[in-house]
Write a protein that holds these residues in place. Structure first.
Motif, PDB file in Angstrom:
ATOM      1  N   GLN B  35      55.652  44.289  48.881  1.00 62.85           N
ATOM      2  CA  GLN B  35      54.233  43.901  48.687  1.00 62.85           C
ATOM      3  C   GLN B  35      54.067  42.778  47.578  1.00 62.85           C
ATOM      4  OE1 GLN B  35      52.424  47.494  47.368  1.00 62.85           O
ATOM      5  NE2 GLN B  35      52.183  48.551  49.404  1.00 62.85           N
ATOM      6  N   VAL B  36      53.066  42.095  47.805  1.00 59.33           N
ATOM      7  CA  VAL B  36      52.750  41.019  46.706  1.00 59.33           C
ATOM      8  C   VAL B  36      51.153  41.382  46.427  1.00 59.33           C
ATOM      9  CG1 VAL B  36      54.565  39.248  47.055  1.00 59.33           C
ATOM     10  CG2 VAL B  36      52.331  39.280  48.458  1.00 59.33           C
ATOM     11  N   ASP B  37      50.875  40.916  45.058  1.00 59.01           N
ATOM     12  CA  ASP B  37      49.413  41.194  44.836  1.00 59.01           C
ATOM     13  C   ASP B  37      48.725  39.836  45.013  1.00 59.01           C
ATOM     14  OD1 ASP B  37      50.043  43.581  43.928  1.00 59.01           O
ATOM     15  OD2 ASP B  37      49.973  43.257  41.590  1.00 59.01           O
ATOM     16  N   VAL B  38      47.582  40.160  45.758  1.00 59.93           N
ATOM     17  CA  VAL B  38      46.660  38.880  46.052  1.00 59.93           C
ATOM     18  C   VAL B  38      45.361  39.390  45.281  1.00 59.93           C
ATOM     19  CG1 VAL B  38      45.389  37.514  47.624  1.00 59.93           C
ATOM     20  CG2 VAL B  38      47.700  38.385  48.175  1.00 59.93           C
ATOM     21  N   VAL B  39      45.046  38.362  44.374  1.00 58.78           N
ATOM     22  CA  VAL B  39      43.673  38.576  43.468  1.00 58.78           C
ATOM     23  C   VAL B  39      42.436  37.815  44.109  1.00 58.78           C
ATOM     24  CG1 VAL B  39      42.591  38.139  41.303  1.00 58.78           C
ATOM     25  CG2 VAL B  39      44.854  38.881  41.391  1.00 58.78           C
ATOM     26  N   ASP B  40      41.597  38.803  44.477  1.00 58.70           N
ATOM     27  CA  ASP B  40      40.191  38.198  45.245  1.00 58.70           C
ATOM     28  C   ASP B  40      39.332  37.676  44.174  1.00 58.70           C
ATOM     29  OD1 ASP B  40      37.763  38.066  46.044  1.00 58.70           O
ATOM     30  OD2 ASP B  40      38.131  39.311  47.889  1.00 58.70           O
ATOM     31  N   PRO B  41      39.121  36.193  44.101  1.00 59.09           N
ATOM     32  CA  PRO B  41      38.426  35.559  43.034  1.00 59.09           C
ATOM     33  C   PRO B  41      36.909  36.053  42.992  1.00 59.09           C
ATOM     34  CG  PRO B  41      38.610  33.891  44.637  1.00 59.09           C
ATOM     35  CD  PRO B  41      39.621  35.264  45.175  1.00 59.09           C
ATOM     36  N   LEU B  42      36.129  36.610  44.134  1.00 58.01           N
ATOM     37  CA  LEU B  42      34.868  36.817  44.098  1.00 58.01           C
ATOM     38  C   LEU B  42      34.815  38.384  43.502  1.00 58.01           C
ATOM     39  CD1 LEU B  42      32.025  35.989  44.931  1.00 58.01           C
ATOM     40  CD2 LEU B  42      32.379  37.182  47.237  1.00 58.01           C
ATOM     41  N   PHE B  43      35.578  39.208  43.893  1.00 56.93           N
ATOM     42  CA  PHE B  43      35.407  40.578  43.213  1.00 56.93           C
ATOM     43  C   PHE B  43      36.222  40.783  42.059  1.00 56.93           C
ATOM     44  CE2 PHE B  43      33.812  40.956  47.595  1.00 56.93           C
ATOM     45  CZ  PHE B  43      32.692  41.547  47.401  1.00 56.93           C
ATOM     46  N   GLY B  44      37.223  40.103  41.871  1.00 58.47           N
ATOM     47  CA  GLY B  44      38.462  40.254  40.965  1.00 58.47           C
ATOM     48  C   GLY B  44      39.185  41.562  41.051  1.00 58.47           C
ATOM     49  N   THR B  45      39.349  41.711  42.397  1.00 60.34           N
ATOM     50  CA  THR B  45      40.253  43.049  42.774  1.00 60.34           C
ATOM     51  C   THR B  45      41.557  42.342  43.167  1.00 60.34           C
ATOM     52  OG1 THR B  45      39.255  42.655  45.053  1.00 60.34           O
ATOM     53  CG2 THR B  45      38.292  44.442  43.453  1.00 60.34           C
ATOM     54  N   THR B  46      42.323  43.373  43.281  1.00 63.62           N
ATOM     55  CA  THR B  46      43.698  43.001  43.808  1.00 63.62           C
ATOM     56  C   THR B  46      44.247  43.651  44.943  1.00 63.62           C
ATOM     57  OG1 THR B  46      44.521  42.772  41.340  1.00 63.62           O
ATOM     58  CG2 THR B  46      46.082  42.643  42.998  1.00 63.62           C
ATOM     59  N   THR B  47      44.570  43.001  46.092  1.00 66.30           N
ATOM     60  CA  THR B  47      44.981  43.619  47.385  1.00 66.30           C
ATOM     61  C   THR B  47      46.496  43.353  47.551  1.00 66.30           C
ATOM     62  OG1 THR B  47      44.214  41.747  48.622  1.00 66.30           O
ATOM     63  CG2 THR B  47      42.556  43.663  48.488  1.00 66.30           C
ATOM     64  N   LYS B  48      46.849  43.978  48.584  1.00 71.42           N
ATOM     65  CA  LYS B  48      48.494  44.071  48.657  1.00 71.42           C
ATOM     66  C   LYS B  48      48.648  43.006  49.918  1.00 71.42           C
ATOM     67  CE  LYS B  48      49.358  46.795  45.253  1.00 71.42           C
ATOM     68  NZ  LYS B  48      49.798  46.358  43.958  1.00 71.42           N
ATOM     69  N   GLU B  49      49.352  42.042  49.928  1.00 74.86           N
ATOM     70  CA  GLU B  49      50.125  41.518  51.380  1.00 74.86           C
ATOM     71  C   GLU B  49      51.468  41.629  51.356  1.00 74.86           C
ATOM     72  OE1 GLU B  49      47.846  39.700  53.192  1.00 74.86           O
ATOM     73  OE2 GLU B  49      46.257  39.131  51.981  1.00 74.86           O
ATOM     74  N   TRP B  50      51.876  41.645  52.602  1.00 75.03           N
ATOM     75  CA  TRP B  50      53.532  42.050  52.943  1.00 75.03           C
ATOM     76  C   TRP B  50      53.877  40.472  53.350  1.00 75.03           C
ATOM     77  CZ3 TRP B  50      55.439  46.590  52.007  1.00 75.03           C
ATOM     78  CH2 TRP B  50      54.911  47.566  52.196  1.00 75.03           C
ATOM     79  N   LYS B  51      54.999  40.449  52.309  1.00 70.43           N
ATOM     80  CA  LYS B  51      55.828  39.233  52.547  1.00 70.43           C
ATOM     81  C   LYS B  51      57.239  39.527  53.041  1.00 70.43           C
ATOM     82  CE  LYS B  51      57.890  36.824  49.177  1.00 70.43           C
ATOM     83  NZ  LYS B  51      58.121  36.375  47.614  1.00 70.43           N
TER      84      LYS B  51
END
Lengths: 217, 89
Positions: B35-51
């Motif tokens: 998992q890698v963290d991806v920050v959403d600039p609009l909401f400031g939340t962190t979602t997980k992407e798979w690499k």
């Protein structure tokens, strides 16, 4: 006499102010008003459930995507939030293909028989508002592995009025809800392979939901 | 090369494998994605992407490899020991 009358007037004004603030305490500071229907969509941002299992022999992290759902809410009265959110078991990933197939198997979540995890909001309480965001607790029914139990989930909601910036993602006002809660596998009759739960898989799984939706979809 | 030195090298390799396993997440089984963290600039939340990123697990490759090196080290120590001098009469 004059002083007591003035006190009574002051008390009435104070009660009015307090009453007004209590009535408005569940309302977000946004332009939108009235009941809105929010449809969850990955166009807004990635909807997902992130789960963590901590056990003495192994720690695991995973996700469940394929999240869908519709919520109704009045941004000026968050006590009205209702709706159902679901995620498909077949989208659960842990970074190991063999383990993912075990998760789907009959010993674990039995994705073929019970393809959906869902949470239906029945009531909302304890709302604390900060501008266009608020925190609170949603109580409802969580269904997993064919078992439905009552569950209280602390959540945070952020509401964005439609703007040029939000229209780049989706039409309408945008809503983000995040919530973290624990799911005890035994409560949902998930027994797993013998001796696994408590050693390689945590007895409780911590789940964080990240939900994004729009009123214009 | 002295068998004792070879045995020590084998033990160091085994130790290195365990350190590598620990620092790459101490996975019990092989992991093909992380998992890698991806920050959403609009909401400031962190979602997980798979690499895609392979990390060998203890029961995948690391454990058997460590076992081979430890056994090899043991055999080298044993075979490299000096024969006992016969007791003088």
């Amino acid at each position: 006499m004059k002083i007591s009358r003035m006190s009574a007037i002051a008390l009435t004004i104070a009660m009015g102010i307090c009453g007004g603030s209590v009535a408005g305490a569940q309302g977000l500071t946004v332009n939108a008003s009235g009941v809105k229907t929010v449809k969850l969509s990955d166009r807004v941002s990635k909807n997902q459930f992130v789960w963590v299992s901590n056990a003495p022999l192994e720690n695991m992290k995973g996700t469940a995507e394929g999240v869908s759902g519709t919520l109704t809410l009045d941004p000026r009265n968050l006590g009205t939030i209702r709706g159902t959110i679901g995620a498909t078991v077949s989208t659960m990933k842990s970074g190991n293909a063999m383990r993912d197939s075990h998760i789907q198997s009959a010993q674990w979540l039995d994705g073929a028989k019970y393809p959906l995890l869902s949470f239906t909001i029945g009531s909302v309480s304890g709302i604390k508002v900060t501008g266009n965001s608020a925190t609170g607790t949603a109580t409802g029914k969580f269904t997993m592995h064919g078992v439905t139990k009552s569950l209280s989930v602390p959540f945070k909601i952020t509401y964005l009025d439609e703007s040029a910036e939000t229209r780049k993602r989706a039409p309408g006002d945008l809503v983000m809800i995040s919530a973290t809660f624990d799911v005890a596998l035994a409560d949902y009759n998930v027994s797993g392979a013998q001796g696994t739960i408590g050693s390689k898989v945590g007895e409780k799984i911590q789940v964080t939901a990240q939900l994004f939706g729009s009123t214009g979809l | 090369m002295n068998k004792r030195i070879l045995a020590i090298i084998c033990l160091l390799v085994a130790l290195g494998l365990l350190v590598y396993w620990w620092t790459t997440g101490a996975h019990i089984y092989n992991v093909e994605q992380v998992q890698v963290d991806v920050v959403d600039p609009l909401f400031g939340t962190t979602t997980k992407e798979w690499k895609n990123d392979f990390h060998p697990g203890l029961l995948g490759y690391i454990g058997p490899a460590v076992a081979v090196f430890v056994v090899l080290a043991g055999w080298l120590f044993w075979s490299g020991r000096k024969p006992k001098q016969p007791a003088s009469v």
